[in-house]
Each structure stands twice: as C-alpha cells, then as structure tokens.
Design a protein around this motif. Sequence first.
Motif, mmCIF file in Angstrom:
data_model
loop_
_atom_site.group_PDB
_atom_site.id
_atom_site.type_symbol
_atom_site.label_atom_id
_atom_site.label_comp_id
_atom_site.label_asym_id
_atom_site.label_seq_id
_atom_site.Cartn_x
_atom_site.Cartn_y
_atom_site.Cartn_z
ATOM 1 N N ALA A 146 0.830 -1.205 0.000
ATOM 2 C CA ALA A 146 0.000 0.000 0.000
ATOM 3 C C ALA A 146 0.864 1.256 0.000
ATOM 4 O O ALA A 146 0.579 2.230 -0.705
ATOM 5 C CB ALA A 146 -0.933 -0.009 1.216
ATOM 6 N N THR B 125 -4.767 3.075 -4.857
ATOM 7 C CA THR B 125 -4.550 1.885 -4.042
ATOM 8 C C THR B 125 -5.586 1.777 -2.934
ATOM 9 O O THR B 125 -5.869 2.752 -2.239
ATOM 10 C CB THR B 125 -3.138 1.919 -3.421
ATOM 11 O OG1 THR B 125 -2.166 2.033 -4.464
ATOM 12 C CG2 THR B 125 -2.868 0.674 -2.604
ATOM 13 N N LEU C 63 -6.478 -0.851 0.388
ATOM 14 C CA LEU C 63 -6.107 -1.985 1.228
ATOM 15 C C LEU C 63 -7.344 -2.412 2.029
ATOM 16 O O LEU C 63 -8.009 -1.591 2.654
ATOM 17 C CB LEU C 63 -4.966 -1.620 2.169
ATOM 18 C CG LEU C 63 -4.398 -2.750 3.047
ATOM 19 C CD1 LEU C 63 -2.891 -2.550 3.271
ATOM 20 C CD2 LEU C 63 -5.107 -2.842 4.393
ATOM 21 N N ALA D 93 -3.343 6.201 -0.003
ATOM 22 C CA ALA D 93 -3.977 4.880 -0.002
ATOM 23 C C ALA D 93 -5.210 4.891 0.893
ATOM 24 O O ALA D 93 -5.229 5.522 1.945
ATOM 25 C CB ALA D 93 -2.991 3.818 0.477
#
Length: 554
Positions: A246, A256, A258, A302
């Motif tokens: 990440a 991104t 996660l 992220a």
Amino acid sequence: MTARPVLLTVDDDPDVLRAIERDLRRQYGERYRVLRAESGAAALSVLEQLKRRGDPVALLLVDQRMPEMTGVELLERTMTIVPTAKRVLLTAYADTDAAIKAINAARIQYYLTKPWDPPEQNLYPYLNDVLEDWQANYRPPFEGIRVLGNRWAPRSHEIRDFLGRNLIPFQWHDLDSSAEARDLLATLGSEGKTLTPPVVVFPDGTALPDPDLIALAERIGLKTRAEKPFYDLVVAGGGPAGLAAAVYGASEGLKTLLVEREAPGGQAGTSSNIENYLGFPAGLTGADLARRAVMQARKFGAEILTPQDVRRVRSDGSYRVLTLSDGSEVSTRVLLVATGVSYRKLDVPGSEGLTGAGLYYGASLTEAMSCRDEDVFIVGGGNSAGQAAVFFAQYARRVTMLVRDGNLAACMSQYLVDQIKAIGNIEVMTRTQVVAVGGDGHLERITIACDANEQTVPATSMFVFIGAAPRTEWISDAVLCDEFGFILTGPDLPRVDGKLRKWPLDRDPFLLETCVPGIFCAGDVRHQSVKRVASAVGEGSIAVQFTHRYLAEA
C-alpha cells in the motif's frame, strides 16, 4: 482536554438558586463548571448524565427544604452515583438539628445556614476547605471510550481485541468484579431496561450495546467503505506485506485500496516487541510498526478499510471484481493477495466452547492486565510464542510455555531463547502437548502430556501459537495452491509437459504472480515464503514493481 470538575447547586427557589450560582461562578468559574438544578429529581438526572460521560463532580451544594425530596434525602441518594463528591447542605437555622444528624448518614462535610452574605466570609472559606480536600484525592478521569462487559464473554474479548489492535484507547470495566461498572451499566438503560453487555460507552455519554464490528468501526472513525468503484491496485490483507504494498503503490501514483479483516499489522501487529527488525536496535512493537505504516500509506493517498474482508473474486475483462464482506463490490486492475495466516485451532476435547473465554489464539495483548498475578500458559515454540511469554511475564505470576519440540532453539531465534532463560517466572516444558481443556463458562483446567505422562492442572488463560493456516479459502478456486493451501506463484507454478497449468499468456508469470495474470501474492500466505517481517515487507514492495510491469503490458 480534561473536563473541568462540576459544582452542582440544587434549590427549588429560583431566586436563591440564581444567587448561589452567581456567587459560585464568581469565585470558582475558572476552575470548575457550575451547574444548577431546581429539584432533587432534576439533580439526579444531571448526575446520571455526568456519570455516563465520566465527568467528575467535586461538590454538591443542596438546600434542605425542598418539596418531594429533602436535601438530606437527595444527598443520600447521590452517594452511589458520585461517591467521591463533597456534600454541603444549605439550611435555615431551624434545620440545623436535622443537618447534624445527617452528617454520617449522607456523608455531609458541612452545613451552612442561609443567608450566606457576605460569601467571602460565610461561604467561600468553607467551600475552599472541602474543595482543597477533594482536589488532594482527585485523579483526572479517563476521557476516552469505556467498555463494560464480562471478562469471560467471547464478545467482550472480541471488542477489546478489535479496539486494542486498531490502536483505539479504551478503558475496560469488568462487570463481574466492579460494582462501579454495574452501577454505570444501570444508568445507561432507558425506561428501566438494562443494556445488553458488552456495552461501548463513548465520551459524549452515548452507548452501543453489543455492537457488531462494522458499526463500532464507523463510530470510532475507521473507514469501512471504498470511496471509488475502480482501483489500480487492491491489496487484500493488512499485514507487513500488504502495508508495504500500500505504501509503495500509493507513493508511486497507483490508486490503491487496502482491505483488512481485523486490524492493520496482521499477526505481526500483535507482537509485543520485534527486536530483530533492521534499523530498530531497541526493538519496536508490532502495533507501532503497523501505526507507522498506516500513517505512511495514508500520507500517500492509499485507502484502508477495516474491518472488511474480500469474500469472492471474479474476472470481468481486464478487471478483477471483488465482493467484500458487507456485500459491496470494487473493481481493480491488479489484486495482491496478502491475507497471511491464522494460528491453527486446538483440536482437543473441550476447546470449541472456550475460545475467547480463557482460550485465545495469538497474542491477545488486551488480556494482559486481566492476567495480573495469575498463571498463564503459552502453547507453541516459535518467535511469536516467545515474544508473548516475555510480555506476559511482566504481569502474570508465572508463565508456562508448552513446547512440542525438545528445545526452544529448534524454532525460535536465539535472542528470544536467551531472554526467556533469564526471566525467573517463565517455565519451559518441552516435549509437551495439550490433550484436553475444560471449564464451566470459561477455561479452568488443561490436561497436558509429556512423553507418556498426563496431568491435569488449573488454568484460566492459555494463548495458542501453533501451526499456520493460510487464509485462502476465498480465492483457492481461482488460483493454484499447494497441499496446505498456500498460494503458488512464479517459478513454483506446476507445469504439465512443459506448459504451465491454467496460465493463458505467452510470457511466463512474474516472480510473485499467480496462475491468474494480474493476481499477485506476497507474505506468509505464499508457498515457501520466509516467515519474517522483513521478508514480508520486501515481498510487498517487490509486488508493486511487478504491478507496474503488468499494467504497462495490459
């Protein structure tokens, strides 16, 4: 900022109430909050709200002659709500005998006669005395989240573990051992109904009874839903490999996401001290490592969802469509599987009903204070078990390690072996296994076998660190795994007559790529990976480099 302690004055006469409130504010307004109530019932309501919020009450200044409830009766009733508050009774001269008789019954520190003019002579000196006495014993209250529950209830353990692993400060109140906790629980219900524990009480006094983790996560500010429908990279799993991916993915411009089922950090996040991680000679906790990584990942943009889990994956052209545990879907060009492993369950008689009630899997650090001056058992001989033993030895009377191998050095780093030998309250039993557990409502005993000898010993807390079960059930139909469920990647993918099974492209798979193009794997869940934090971080960062190469050719 700590809430100022409260001075509450109570009188049914509006003019008197305004006058006493004015004089209190003038003298004490900078250091205390001055509140007022026009009746005993109103005062009790105010005090219960203050107790729910955890706000300290320093002084009750109450008039004796009130209809429906006298001042003495009110002060007696407040003894269970605010037992540490100082109590002063305002009386007419004719009521002094009643005030004197009530000094013991209602813990009255002073009684003052009306009128009190001038306050500099007839009010403030007496109140200064009782407030100085109160301040001498005052400890600022905890202003964060409070959890009320039963120590041996699995749901109480689940909530405490979730908050602790997500680095949310909270205060635990055991309903079995704390009368104060039971009193607080009684004030939280409405219309005489008591809330079902475990109950999470927030600083504003509101409460969530027996909340599911998604509702709790949303209330404490964790992100549970994706902001976008499409991503360049979705990372399934928030252990060291997933967090590294990440950080590197987001820092290099990839959109991104996660997705973590429990808390960032994975199994490593529960480690009490990682001493062999490069660059930290004094060591660092798994929680601190996870905190730093989460901050880095978010700094670069992220998104991190907790608690969420990827349940299914399907292909839609060049995208992978992921179904999350709440039923929502996100699409990604690249999926990185970094879901790690979980400890294997004890397959012995009696174990099934005791999980979370004295029997725990992994280092449940939130249980440490509950284990103070008790005997703790650690099952396993790897680094995680060793770190847990060293940690719990700070609290427990004795820590007993039950190790299947003949010595600790077979599976444990030497620095941990040396530490354990040097700690006087850690006992190591080698060639020993747990063969049965038992207890009524919680763990009370375990049966252990050493060679051919069995013995049953008392036990209330046992932490298990055995085996490694990969978390691949959600994707095992799509990718190839070994006989233990670990995902095969790159050169480990099987070939039939020189051709890769299930591989559709002309090129060979990248090093960490599965048999499905665009689905990569890193960390403990990968076949024959090195089970170390630094190795997982390295694989997570390398996976991002292969992600760029895949996207460039897609």
